[in-house]
Motif scaffolding. Structure first.
Motif, PDB file in Angstrom:
ATOM      1  N   ASP A  48       0.970  -1.085  -0.032  1.00 38.74           N
ATOM      2  CA  ASP A  48      -0.122  -0.106   0.108  1.00 38.74           C
ATOM      3  C   ASP A  48       0.904   1.258   0.126  1.00 38.74           C
ATOM      4  O   ASP A  48       0.450   2.126  -0.395  1.00 38.74           O
ATOM      5  N   CYS A  91      -1.476  -4.668   3.734  1.00 40.39           N
ATOM      6  CA  CYS A  91      -2.573  -5.269   4.453  1.00 40.39           C
ATOM      7  C   CYS A  91      -3.301  -6.373   3.791  1.00 40.39           C
ATOM      8  O   CYS A  91      -4.063  -5.899   2.898  1.00 40.39           O
ATOM      9  N   TYR A 148      -1.315  -7.769   8.629  1.00 43.30           N
ATOM     10  CA  TYR A 148      -0.693  -6.729   8.163  1.00 43.30           C
ATOM     11  C   TYR A 148       0.855  -6.821   7.992  1.00 43.30           C
ATOM     12  O   TYR A 148       1.284  -7.551   8.930  1.00 43.30           O
ATOM     13  N   SER A 200       4.676   3.100  10.823  1.00 44.21           N
ATOM     14  CA  SER A 200       3.694   2.521   9.931  1.00 44.21           C
ATOM     15  C   SER A 200       2.485   2.898  10.274  1.00 44.21           C
ATOM     16  O   SER A 200       2.066   3.602  11.430  1.00 44.21           O
ATOM     17  N   THR A 201       1.429   2.897   9.294  1.00 40.92           N
ATOM     18  CA  THR A 201       0.369   3.506   9.262  1.00 40.92           C
ATOM     19  C   THR A 201      -0.822   2.566   9.166  1.00 40.92           C
ATOM     20  O   THR A 201      -2.045   2.888   9.474  1.00 40.92           O
ATOM     21  N   LEU A 202      -0.418   1.273   8.671  1.00 38.37           N
ATOM     22  CA  LEU A 202      -2.032   0.576   8.425  1.00 38.37           C
ATOM     23  C   LEU A 202      -2.071  -0.573   9.367  1.00 38.37           C
ATOM     24  O   LEU A 202      -3.087  -1.516   9.187  1.00 38.37           O
ATOM     25  N   ARG A 212      -5.700  -1.471  10.336  1.00 35.38           N
ATOM     26  CA  ARG A 212      -6.675  -2.023   9.627  1.00 35.38           C
ATOM     27  C   ARG A 212      -6.928  -3.514   9.892  1.00 35.38           C
ATOM     28  O   ARG A 212      -7.960  -3.948   9.304  1.00 35.38           O
TER      29      ARG A 212
END
Length: 115
Positions: free
Chosen positions: A26, A40, A47, A98-100, A103
């Motif tokens: 992503d 993800c 993830y 990290s940002t996901l 999810r």
């Protein structure tokens, strides 16, 4: 994953086809010689983050993290006295996070990668 871990001996077996997993990033970010890719698979609640070290256009090291949040900090330039316990904790600035991980719908552990 099953082929890499030895759980399956053939990528064409029925089990491998049912458990196929595609790493579709992503986001991809580079920080110096480190390339970070994260993605993800919501269907499996997985993830992942890959951290590749690249030198002269060749991948020399791969780190893989599953269901783990990652923060990258830069330690370059810190002297021993700056990080000694007697001096207290020295602030190491975050250069990437990290940002996901949110999810996957579950809490994940966090790690710090110092570069």
């Amino acid at each position: 994953m099953r082929l890499l871990t030895g759980a399956s001996s053939s990528p064409s077996s029925a089990a491998a086809a049912d458990d196929s997993f595609e790493f579709v990033p992503d986001s991809i970010t580079s920080i110096g010689s480190i390339v970070l890719a994260e993605g993800c698979d919501q269907k499996r609640s997985i993830y992942w983050i890959h951290a590749w070290t690249v030198a002269d256009g060749i991948v020399t090291q791969v780190r893989e993290y599953f269901n783990t949040s990652l923060t990258v900090t830069r330690l370059g330039g810190a002297t021993r006295s700056e990080i000694a316990p007697a001096a207290g904790f020295h602030h190491c600035p975050s250069v990437w996070e990290s940002t996901l991980s949110n999810r996957v719908g579950k809490s994940v552990p966090g790690l710090v990668l110092a570069i």
